[in-house]
Motif scaffolding. Structure first.
Motif, PDB file in Angstrom:
ATOM      1  N   LEU A   1      20.256   2.820  -0.067  1.00  0.00           N
ATOM      2  CA  LEU A   1      21.318   2.018   0.520  1.00  0.00           C
ATOM      3  C   LEU A   1      20.626   1.243   1.875  1.00  0.00           C
ATOM      4  O   LEU A   1      19.641   2.128   2.519  1.00  0.00           O
ATOM      5  CB  LEU A   1      22.458   3.048   1.067  1.00  0.00           C
ATOM      6  CG  LEU A   1      23.269   3.562  -0.337  1.00  0.00           C
ATOM      7  CD1 LEU A   1      24.464   4.613   0.381  1.00  0.00           C
ATOM      8  CD2 LEU A   1      24.027   2.395  -1.057  1.00  0.00           C
ATOM      9  N   PRO A   2      21.275   0.186   2.255  1.00  0.00           N
ATOM     10  CA  PRO A   2      21.037  -0.330   3.395  1.00  0.00           C
ATOM     11  C   PRO A   2      21.481   0.397   4.775  1.00  0.00           C
ATOM     12  O   PRO A   2      22.542   1.018   4.563  1.00  0.00           O
ATOM     13  CB  PRO A   2      21.488  -1.750   3.747  1.00  0.00           C
ATOM     14  CG  PRO A   2      22.725  -1.703   2.556  1.00  0.00           C
ATOM     15  CD  PRO A   2      22.418  -0.580   1.425  1.00  0.00           C
ATOM     16  N   PRO A   3      20.714   0.733   5.774  1.00  0.00           N
ATOM     17  CA  PRO A   3      19.551  -0.149   6.162  1.00  0.00           C
ATOM     18  C   PRO A   3      18.088   0.301   5.639  1.00  0.00           C
ATOM     19  O   PRO A   3      17.100  -0.077   6.037  1.00  0.00           O
ATOM     20  CB  PRO A   3      19.767  -0.387   7.839  1.00  0.00           C
ATOM     21  CG  PRO A   3      20.342   0.989   8.136  1.00  0.00           C
ATOM     22  CD  PRO A   3      21.260   1.226   7.007  1.00  0.00           C
ATOM     23  N   VAL A   4      18.268   1.672   4.842  1.00  0.00           N
ATOM     24  CA  VAL A   4      17.260   2.392   4.758  1.00  0.00           C
ATOM     25  C   VAL A   4      16.414   1.724   3.675  1.00  0.00           C
ATOM     26  O   VAL A   4      15.188   1.601   3.831  1.00  0.00           O
ATOM     27  CB  VAL A   4      17.515   3.727   4.343  1.00  0.00           C
ATOM     28  CG1 VAL A   4      16.181   4.591   4.061  1.00  0.00           C
ATOM     29  CG2 VAL A   4      18.007   4.684   5.354  1.00  0.00           C
ATOM     30  N   ASN A   5      16.877   1.307   2.513  1.00  0.00           N
ATOM     31  CA  ASN A   5      16.189   0.529   1.420  1.00  0.00           C
ATOM     32  C   ASN A   5      14.907   0.831   1.081  1.00  0.00           C
ATOM     33  O   ASN A   5      14.024   0.072   0.885  1.00  0.00           O
ATOM     34  CB  ASN A   5      16.115  -0.999   1.897  1.00  0.00           C
ATOM     35  CG  ASN A   5      17.437  -1.494   2.207  1.00  0.00           C
ATOM     36  OD1 ASN A   5      18.600  -1.035   1.480  1.00  0.00           O
ATOM     37  ND2 ASN A   5      17.668  -2.452   3.293  1.00  0.00           N
ATOM     38  N   THR A   6      14.839   2.530   0.981  1.00  0.00           N
ATOM     39  CA  THR A   6      13.369   2.740   0.644  1.00  0.00           C
ATOM     40  C   THR A   6      13.186   3.047  -0.824  1.00  0.00           C
ATOM     41  O   THR A   6      12.128   2.786  -1.465  1.00  0.00           O
ATOM     42  CB  THR A   6      12.953   4.248   1.559  1.00  0.00           C
ATOM     43  OG1 THR A   6      13.379   4.121   2.863  1.00  0.00           O
ATOM     44  CG2 THR A   6      11.560   4.590   1.334  1.00  0.00           C
ATOM     45  N   VAL A   7      14.315   3.863  -1.523  1.00  0.00           N
ATOM     46  CA  VAL A   7      14.085   4.197  -2.889  1.00  0.00           C
ATOM     47  C   VAL A   7      14.119   3.197  -3.801  1.00  0.00           C
ATOM     48  O   VAL A   7      14.920   2.305  -3.859  1.00  0.00           O
ATOM     49  CB  VAL A   7      15.092   5.354  -2.917  1.00  0.00           C
ATOM     50  CG1 VAL A   7      15.264   5.704  -4.481  1.00  0.00           C
ATOM     51  CG2 VAL A   7      14.861   6.472  -2.134  1.00  0.00           C
ATOM     52  N   GLN A   8      13.202   3.033  -4.813  1.00  0.00           N
ATOM     53  CA  GLN A   8      13.333   2.057  -5.787  1.00  0.00           C
ATOM     54  C   GLN A   8      13.539   2.270  -7.223  1.00  0.00           C
ATOM     55  O   GLN A   8      13.724   1.517  -8.022  1.00  0.00           O
ATOM     56  CB  GLN A   8      11.885   1.045  -5.701  1.00  0.00           C
ATOM     57  CG  GLN A   8      11.481   0.518  -4.375  1.00  0.00           C
ATOM     58  CD  GLN A   8      10.070   0.351  -3.910  1.00  0.00           C
ATOM     59  OE1 GLN A   8       9.312   0.468  -4.762  1.00  0.00           O
ATOM     60  NE2 GLN A   8       9.911   0.132  -2.731  1.00  0.00           N
TER      61      GLN A   8
END
Lengths: 729, 197
Positions: free
Chosen positions: A527-534
Motif C-alpha cells: 500500500l502507499p506510501p510504502v509501495n515496496t512489495v511487488q
C-alpha cells in the motif's frame, strides 16, 4: 472468555462464534488431539480448544504448517483416539497431499478436518469452495451455516468418521466462523480410549498393491456415506405445501429465510452435502412446482441437479455471481428479480474517503521497508512524457537557491533527439565514480541513501567529477564555482512535485530492485506510501519466485520478503533450494517472534507452545546457516541508518543471502516514550508521505503526532530531515 | 421484538468487545442473538463494522441495508459510512470524534469536514445523539472507557430492550475486576448523556 466452551451444562445457551462452536463440538465428541496452523477465519478453533485443553486431557498444538498439522491429527487417529485438525481454505491446499491419500488409508479414531472458506477474501488471497475438494478427494463434507450447526456437525462428524472410517470435513465460511450466535450445548462425552497402533495393518502402507485395494474400499465407503446423507438430520425438508421450494446450504440459506416470509415457501436445508443427497432432493422436487437454489461461491448443488436433469432457478436466473460473499442485500435483489419479495429501497450513495487497514504505528515492517526503499532512490524521468518545459529546473533552482535560474538547477532538461526530451539528475550510482574522481576529497556518498554530498570548503571547481559522471548529472554553479548535485530534497524532490507532465518520479524502488512478498501483515507493504512489495502468491512463494526471476536473467537484484512464521511454514524448502542452486537472491526474514496477522499465536521462534508451556527457541540464524546460506546478517529495523547500510552492501553481494530484521510486534510489548514535533518542523511531510506512520498527521504549518497512537518506536525521529521530532521520555 | 444494530468505527477502538458485551447481555435477557464482524488481517487503523441482531428468533447475522434500527458510531466519518444501513426513522448515536483517514493526509483522497459528515448523519436519521465520548471518559479519568460510555448511551435508547442491570452484569463478566468500577461509572455517564441530553 472462551472457557464457556468448557461449560458442562447440556441444553443451556451460550454465545459462540462458529470457530468456538467447532471447538465445543470437538470437546463434546471427546477429542484427544487438536492441531492447526493459524489462518483467518479458522484460528479461533485451536485457540479455543487450547485454552481448555488441560481440563479435558487434550493435547493441542500449533503445527508449523497445515500438512504437518493434518499428519499429526492423522497419526493420532491411527491409534484409535479422536482428533481434529483446523485450517483456512488455502491451508487445505498445503494439506492436500496428506488428505487425498488419507481417503484411501482411512482412519481409526474419528478425525475431523475443519476448514474455513473466506468468500469475499476478507483476509485471503483467493476464494475457494471446499465443497469441491470433497468431490476431488471423496472425503465426506458437512457445510455449516450457523454456529449451532458448526457445533452439532462437528460433534456428529466424529461419529460419521468412525462409521465410515474416513476423515470428515466440516466446512465453515467467514460469516459463520466469525459470526456469533446462540448455541445450545450438548453433553460432553468422556472417552477412555488408550492409544494403540495396529502394526500389521496393511491399509496404512500405500504401496500400489495396497493402494489399489484401498481405492476400491473408498468406493464402498462412499456408497455407505450416500445412505447417511439421505437420512442425515442436517438435510431437512420443511414442507409448507407451497409451490416454490428453496434449496440451499451455508449461511446464504439463512439470509433467504431472514428476508422472505418463510411460511410462503417450502424449504430444503442441505448440511451434509457430500456425497450429494440425490434422493432427498428428488423427493423435495416432487413436492414443489419450482425450485430456487441458494449457495455461495461455486454452483455445487446446481451442478448435481443438472446431472440429475432437474429443472431449477439458479445463479444465472437470480443474477447471483460465483464470486464474493452473499449478503442479505444481494439475496433480496435476487428474489425480487423473480418477484418473490419486494425490492430494497434505494439508498443514497455517499462519496467518502476510504480507510483501508495499514501497518500499525511502531510496526517494524514499515521501518524496514523505509530503509529498503531508501537504498538507491533517484529522480527518474520518463522521456515518453517529458516535453522539455524545464519547469523542473525552475523548481529546483527556487528550492535550492531561491532564484528562478535554470543554470543553478541540480536537474537538467535536455533534448535527446528532435522528438524527445529528458531531464537528468544524479542517478545515485553504486560506488559513485564522481566521488572517486574528486582529487580534493570534496565529494562523499552517504552510506544510507547513496546521495552524493559536496563539501564546499574543499571543492575548487576543477570539474573532474563532471567528467567522471557518465550521465552529465553534475554541473558547476555559475557564480560560486562549486559543483552542485541533486540531493533528493530529503526524499521529496520539488522537481517531481512540479512536473506538469508527471514525467518525473522518485524511483529506485522498482527500477533497481525487485521485491517479492509473501503472506502476512507485511503484505500491507504493497500500500502507499510504502509501495515496496511487488508480489504475493501463497505461503512461501516469494523466495522461489525470486529464484525463478534470477535464473530467468533479470538484471535487478531480487529481494524476497517473508515473515518468521511464514518462513517456518513454507519458506525453508525455498531457502534450501536457493542455497543449493545458487540463486543471487537476498531473503529478508521479518522476525517479530509471532504470527501477528492472525492474532499473536506463537511461532517456533517464540519459545512458547499452544498450551502455554515453554519450548526451545528455534533461531532463524541457525536455520538459515543450516540450510546452507553463508551470508546471514541480523539488523534492527528501528535503526534506519544501520539497516540501510547493510542493505546497500547486500546489493553488491553475489549469491544467496539472508537478512533477519528482528523486532517484536509492537502490540506485544510496552509502549516506548511518545514522540513530539518541535518548532523546527516545516511540514515537509516526509514522516507522513514517505514514511507513512498513521500516528502522524499533517497540517499546513507542521506535523502532529497523536500521543495515543504513537508507539514510541522513534523511527520518525531518524526519518525527519530537519531534526524536528524528539522523544518525550 | 427485533433490533438490528450496526456498530461502526476504526480497528483498535474496541468495537468487537463492545458488541460482544451487548450480545451477551441480550442472551442473558432471553433473546435470540446473532452477530457478525470480521477480524484478522491487521485490521487496526481500518474501517470496522460489526452487526448485531436480537429478537425472538434471528436467522442470520448480517443486517440488510436500510433496515438497521440503530447505528452506534465510534467516529464521525465511520458513522457516515454506514448510513445506507439505517432504516427510515432510525436512530444514530455518534461519538463526536473525527479521525481523518491517512489517504486524505497523504493526499490521495479528498478530506471531508466533520461538520459536513455530521450534517449527512442528521439528514438521514430521525434522531441523533451526539456523545462527547472523550470528554466523559476524561471525567472518569481514563480515555480507554470511551466505548463503555457509548454502550451507556445505547442502553438509554427507547429501542433497547435489554435491562440496565443485565448490561452492567455483562460488562463485569467480560472485564477484569479492577476495571469494573471505572467502566460502570462510564456506562452511567453515557446513559445520562442521552437521558438528560
Amino acid at each position: 472468555m472462551t472457557s464457556k466452551i468448557a461449560l458442562n451444562k447440556p441444553r443451556s445457551f451460550v454465545l459462540l462464534n462458529g470457530d468456538e462452536a467447532v471447538a465445543r463440538g470437538a470437546i463434546e465428541a471427546g477429542i484427544k488431539i487438536a492441531s492447526s496452523y493459524p489462518g483467518t477465519p479458522s484460528t479461533e478453533i485451536l485457540e479455543a480448544i487450547a485454552e481448555v485443553a488441560k481440563d479435558f486431557g487434550i493435547y493441542a498444538e500449533w503445527s508449523v504448517n497445515e500438512i504437518v498439522a493434518t499428519e499429526v491429527a492423522a497419526g493420532a487417529s491411527m491409534t484409535g483416539v479422536r482428533s481434529i485438525v483446523s485450517m483456512k481454505h488455502v491451508g487445505l491446499n498445503v494439506a492436500a497431499d496428506a488428505a487425498m491419500t488419507l481417503a484411501y488409508t482411512g482412519v481409526e479414531g474419528g478425525m475431523v478436518i475443519a476448514v474455513c472458506d473466506d468468500p469475499a477474501m476478507h483476509s485471503s488471497q483467493n476464494e475457494q469452495d471446499t465443497r469441491f475438494f470433497s468431490v476431488h478427494s471423496n472425503l465426506p463434507l458437512l457445510d455449516a451455516g450457523s454456529p449451532q450447526e458448526a457445533s452439532d456437525m462437528t460433534r456428529d462428524a466424529f461419529e460419521i468418521s468412525e462409521k465410515l472410517q474416513l476423515p470428515v470435513i466440516v466446512r465453515l465460511t467467514t460469516r459463520v466462523a466469525h459470526g456469533k450466535a446462540r448455541v445450545r450445548l450438548s453433553e460432553i462425552q468422556k472417552l477412555a480410549r488408550k492409544a494403540k497402533f495396529d502394526k500389521a495393518g496393511s491399509r496404512w502402507v500405500m504401496v500400489p498393491s495396497n493402494a489399489i485395494r484401498q481405492h476400491r474400499t473408498l468406493q464402498h465407503k462412499l456408497a455407505e456415506a450416500k445412505k447417511l446423507v439421505e437420512n442425515s438430520k442436517f438435510n431437512v425438508i420443511e414442507d409448507n405445501g407451497k409451490k416454490v421450494g428453496i434449496v440451499g446450504s451455508g449461511v446464504g440459506y439463512y439470509y433467504a429465510r431472514s428476508i422472505l416470509d418463510t411460511k410462503k415457501f417450502s424449504w430444503l436445508k442441505l448440511g451434509f452435502v457430500y456425497p450429494f443427497p440425490t434422493d432427498l432432493v428428488k423427493t423435495f422436487a416432487s413436492k414443489v412446482k419450482k425450485i430456487v437454489v441458494i449457495e455461495e461461491l461455486r454452483p455445487y448443488i446446481e451442478e448435481n441437479m443438472q446431472r440429475l436433469h432437474m429443472e431449477f432457478l439458479g445463479k444465472d436466473q437470480l443474477g447471483l455471481e460465483e464470486l464474493g460473499e452473499f449478503t442479505p442485500d444481494k439475496i433480496r435483489a435476487a428474489f425480487s428479480r423473480l418477484g418473490l419479495c419486494p425490492e430494497a429501497e434505494e439508498q443514497e450513495v455517499l462519496d467518502l474517503p476510504p480507510r483501508p487497514p495499514g501497518l500499525c504505528p511502531g510496526c517494524p515492517h514499515r521501518a524496514f521497508y523505509y530503509a529498503l526503499n531508501m537504498v538507491n532512490q533517484f529522480v527518474n524521468c520518463d522521456p515518453e512524457k517529458c516535453v522539455g518545459c524545464v519547469i523542473c529546473e525552475y523548481a529546483c533552482s527556487w528550492e535550492k537557491e531561491k532564484v528562478f535560474n535554470p543554470v543553478k538547477s541540480r536537474i537538467r532538461a535536455i533534448r535527446l533527439d528532435p522528438l524527445s526530451n529528458a531531464a537528468i539528475a544524479c542517478k545515485i550510482c553504486k560506488d559513485a565514480p564522481c566521488v572517486a574522481a574528486c582529487p580534493e576529497k570534496a565529494l562523499a556518498q552517504s552510506t544510507e541513501i547513496g546521495v552524493v554530498t559536496v563539501d564546499e570548503d574543499k571543492c575548487n571547481g576543477c570539474g573532474w567529477c563532471i567528467e567522471a559522471c557518465e550521465y552529465g548529472a553534475i554541473t558547476l554553479h555559475p557564480t560560486k564555482q562549486k559543483v552542485i548535485v541533486c540531493d533528493l530534497c530529503n526524499g521529496e524532490p520539488e522537481c517531481v512535485q512540479f512536473c506538469p507532465e508527471g514525467a518525473l518520479s522518485l524511483s529506485g524502488k522498482t527500477t533497481d530492485k525487485i521485491v517479492t512478498g509473501d503472506i502476512g501483515c507485511y503484505t500491507l507493504g504493497v500500500l502507499p506510501p510504502v509501495n515496496t512489495v511487488q508480489t504475493c502468491l501463497c505461503m512461501g512463494a516469494g523466495i522461489s519466485q525470486a529464484a525463478g526471476m534470477f535464473h530467468a536473467g533479470v538484471k535487478d537484484k531480487v529481494f524476497a520478503v517473508i515473515g518468521d512464521s511464514t518462513f517456518f511454514h513454507a519458506g525453508m524448502p525455498g531457502l534450501l533450494n536457493i542455497a543449493y542452486n545458487k540463486a543471487n537472491v537476498c531473503v529478508i526474514i521479518l522476525d517479530n517472534h509471532v504470527v501477528a496477522m492472525t492474532g499473536h499465536q506463537p511461532t517456533p521462534g517464540s519459545g512458547k507452545t499452544a498450551l502455554g508451556t515453554n519450548a526451545k527457541i528455534i533461531g532463524l540464524r541457525d536455520v538459515a546457516k543450516g540450510l546452507g546460506i553463508d551470508k546471514v546478517e541480523v539488523v534492527d529495523p528501528y535503526d534506519v541508518k544501520e539497516t540501510t547500510k547493510v542493505m546497500r552492501e547486500i546489493l553488491d553481494y553475489q549469491g544467496p543471502s539472508v537478512i533477519i530484521s528482528e523486532r517484536p510486534c509492537p502490540l506485544k510489548i510496552e509502549k516506548g516514550p511518545v514522540r513530539e514535533v518541535l518548532e523546527e518542523c516545516n511540514s515537509c511531510g516526509v514522516c507522513v508521505k514517505v514514511f507513512g506512520c498513521p500516528a502522524i498527521s499533517l497540517t499546513a504549518a507542521r506535523a502532529e503526532i497523536d500521543p495515543n497512537l504513537c508507539w514510541g518506536c522513534g523511527v520518525c525521529e531518524q526519518v525527519c530531515p530537519f531534526d524536528a521530532i524528539r522523544s518525550t521520555g | 421484538m427485533k433490533l438490528d444494530l450496526v456498530f461502526s468505527g476504526i480497528g483498535g477502538q474496541g468495537i468487537v468487545v463492545l458488541s460482544d458485551i451487548f450480545c451477551e447481555a441480550a442472551l442473558l435477557d432471553g433473546f435470540d442473538v446473532a452477530k457478525a464482524e470480521v477480524h484478522g488481517m491487521a485490521q487496526r487503523g481500518g474501517s470496522i463494522v460489526a452487526y448485531a441482531r436480537i429478537g425472538d428468533k434471528v436467522e442470520s447475522p448480517l443486517v440488510e441495508r436500510g433496515k438497521a434500527d440503530v447505528i452506534l458510531g465510534f467516529e464521525i466519518l465511520e458513522t457516515a459510512r454506514v448510513l445506507p444501513m439505517l432504516k427510515k426513522g432510525g436512530t444514530v448515536v455518534v461519538n463526536m470524534k473525527y479521525i481523518p483517514p491517512n489517504c486524505t493526509v497523504q493526499g490521495s483522497a479528498e478530506l471531508k469536514k466533520p461538520q459536513d459528515l455530521v450534517g449527512m448523519v442528521r439528514k438521514k436519521a430521525l434522531k441523533v445523539h451526539e456523545v462527547d465520548g472523550a470528554g466523559i471518559a476524561d471525567k472518569v479519568g481514563n480515555p480507554i472507557v470511551v466505548n463503555t460510555v457509548l454502550l451507556g448511551a445505547l442502553s438509554a435508547l427507547p429501542e433497547n430492550p435489554i435491562s440496565k442491570e443485565t448490561l452492567e452484569k455483562a460488562i463485569c463478566s467480560r472485564l477484569k475486576p479492577k476495571f469494573h468500577s471505572i467502566n460502570l461509572q462510564a456506562f452511567q455517564l453515557g446513559r445520562e448523556s442521552v437521558l438528560l441530553g
